[in-house]
Design a protein around this motif. Sequence first.
Motif, PDB file in Angstrom:
ATOM      1  N   GLY A  88     -44.088  21.156  92.900  1.00  0.00           N
ATOM      2  CA  GLY A  88     -44.122  21.726  94.243  1.00  0.00           C
ATOM      3  C   GLY A  88     -44.953  20.868  95.166  1.00  0.00           C
ATOM      4  O   GLY A  88     -45.416  19.786  94.806  1.00  0.00           O
ATOM      5  N   ALA A  89     -45.152  21.365  96.361  1.00  0.00           N
ATOM      6  CA  ALA A  89     -45.926  20.632  97.366  1.00  0.00           C
ATOM      7  C   ALA A  89     -47.393  20.554  96.949  1.00  0.00           C
ATOM      8  O   ALA A  89     -47.964  21.553  96.526  1.00  0.00           O
ATOM      9  N   PRO A  90     -48.004  19.383  97.063  1.00  0.00           N
ATOM     10  CA  PRO A  90     -49.414  19.256  96.682  1.00  0.00           C
ATOM     11  C   PRO A  90     -50.373  19.944  97.647  1.00  0.00           C
ATOM     12  O   PRO A  90     -51.477  20.302  97.275  1.00  0.00           O
ATOM     13  N   ILE A  91     -49.934  20.122  98.892  1.00  0.00           N
ATOM     14  CA  ILE A  91     -50.775  20.777  99.890  1.00  0.00           C
ATOM     15  C   ILE A  91     -49.946  21.872 100.546  1.00  0.00           C
ATOM     16  O   ILE A  91     -48.824  21.629 101.003  1.00  0.00           O
ATOM     17  N   ALA A  92     -50.492  23.061 100.589  1.00  0.00           N
ATOM     18  CA  ALA A  92     -49.813  24.191 101.220  1.00  0.00           C
ATOM     19  C   ALA A  92     -50.680  24.708 102.360  1.00  0.00           C
ATOM     20  O   ALA A  92     -51.738  24.152 102.658  1.00  0.00           O
ATOM     21  N   GLU A  93     -50.268  25.800 102.944  1.00  0.00           N
ATOM     22  CA  GLU A  93     -50.985  26.372 104.092  1.00  0.00           C
ATOM     23  C   GLU A  93     -52.429  26.722 103.762  1.00  0.00           C
ATOM     24  O   GLU A  93     -53.331  26.528 104.561  1.00  0.00           O
ATOM     25  N   SER A  94     -52.648  27.234 102.568  1.00  0.00           N
ATOM     26  CA  SER A  94     -53.997  27.674 102.205  1.00  0.00           C
ATOM     27  C   SER A  94     -54.849  26.552 101.620  1.00  0.00           C
ATOM     28  O   SER A  94     -55.980  26.778 101.217  1.00  0.00           O
ATOM     29  N   GLY A  95     -54.320  25.353 101.524  1.00  0.00           N
ATOM     30  CA  GLY A  95     -55.094  24.236 100.988  1.00  0.00           C
ATOM     31  C   GLY A  95     -54.359  23.534  99.867  1.00  0.00           C
ATOM     32  O   GLY A  95     -53.136  23.472  99.839  1.00  0.00           O
ATOM     33  N   LEU A  96     -55.128  23.014  98.937  1.00  0.00           N
ATOM     34  CA  LEU A  96     -54.560  22.265  97.831  1.00  0.00           C
ATOM     35  C   LEU A  96     -53.908  23.191  96.820  1.00  0.00           C
ATOM     36  O   LEU A  96     -54.387  24.287  96.573  1.00  0.00           O
ATOM     37  N   THR A  97     -52.829  22.714  96.222  1.00  0.00           N
ATOM     38  CA  THR A  97     -52.130  23.476  95.190  1.00  0.00           C
ATOM     39  C   THR A  97     -52.383  22.809  93.842  1.00  0.00           C
ATOM     40  O   THR A  97     -52.931  21.704  93.782  1.00  0.00           O
ATOM     41  N   PRO A  98     -51.971  23.440  92.742  1.00  0.00           N
ATOM     42  CA  PRO A  98     -52.146  22.816  91.426  1.00  0.00           C
ATOM     43  C   PRO A  98     -51.415  21.483  91.286  1.00  0.00           C
ATOM     44  O   PRO A  98     -51.730  20.693  90.406  1.00  0.00           O
ATOM     45  N   ALA A  99     -50.454  21.199  92.140  1.00  0.00           N
ATOM     46  CA  ALA A  99     -49.720  19.938  92.060  1.00  0.00           C
ATOM     47  C   ALA A  99     -50.481  18.779  92.705  1.00  0.00           C
ATOM     48  O   ALA A  99     -50.100  17.621  92.524  1.00  0.00           O
ATOM     49  N   PHE A 100     -51.557  19.051  93.410  1.00  0.00           N
ATOM     50  CA  PHE A 100     -52.266  17.993  94.148  1.00  0.00           C
ATOM     51  C   PHE A 100     -52.838  16.930  93.212  1.00  0.00           C
ATOM     52  O   PHE A 100     -52.594  15.734  93.388  1.00  0.00           O
ATOM     53  N   PHE A 101     -53.620  17.354  92.234  1.00  0.00           N
ATOM     54  CA  PHE A 101     -54.300  16.388  91.363  1.00  0.00           C
ATOM     55  C   PHE A 101     -53.307  15.543  90.561  1.00  0.00           C
ATOM     56  O   PHE A 101     -53.442  14.313  90.541  1.00  0.00           O
TER      57      PHE A 101
END
Length: 149
Positions: free
Chosen positions: A28-41
């Motif tokens: 999924g998207a690494p950055i969402a509306e609420s901030g970083l997602t588990p996909a970011f790292f």
Amino acid sequence: MLFNRQLIFLYFTLAASVGYLVTALSLGAPIAESGLTPAFFPTLIGGLAIVFCCILILQALRSGPEADPVEEGRNYTHVWVVVAIFFYIVAFQPLGYFLSSGLFVFALILLFSKFEKLLQKALISAAIVVVAFIMFQQLFGVRLPTLWG
């Protein structure tokens, strides 16, 4: 020369890094509306692995052909790293994050440095583990296993 032992390894590492990045992007998207997602790292690591691998490939291609240096005795560090990773994976759940990660980081530091100043290396290992714990807990919201539950 486009193919030698070092370049073949780097090409394989580049292919694995691309596969890792594609898999990370499927989370999924690494950055969402609420901030970083588990996909970011994973996405960050995959992207950096590709960039650094490309840099190493370019450096190896620019250096030109070299004669294989006479080996001063085999160095099996790569085998010991794989063994350390295996034991880290096995020990992670039962020993918890702090103990297993501390031993793993300490072992890696010893593998790539001289066997001296052990207290300093143990303190560096502890600092790395604590910073990573804070990062995973606070930044990513990942609950890591601990020895105490």
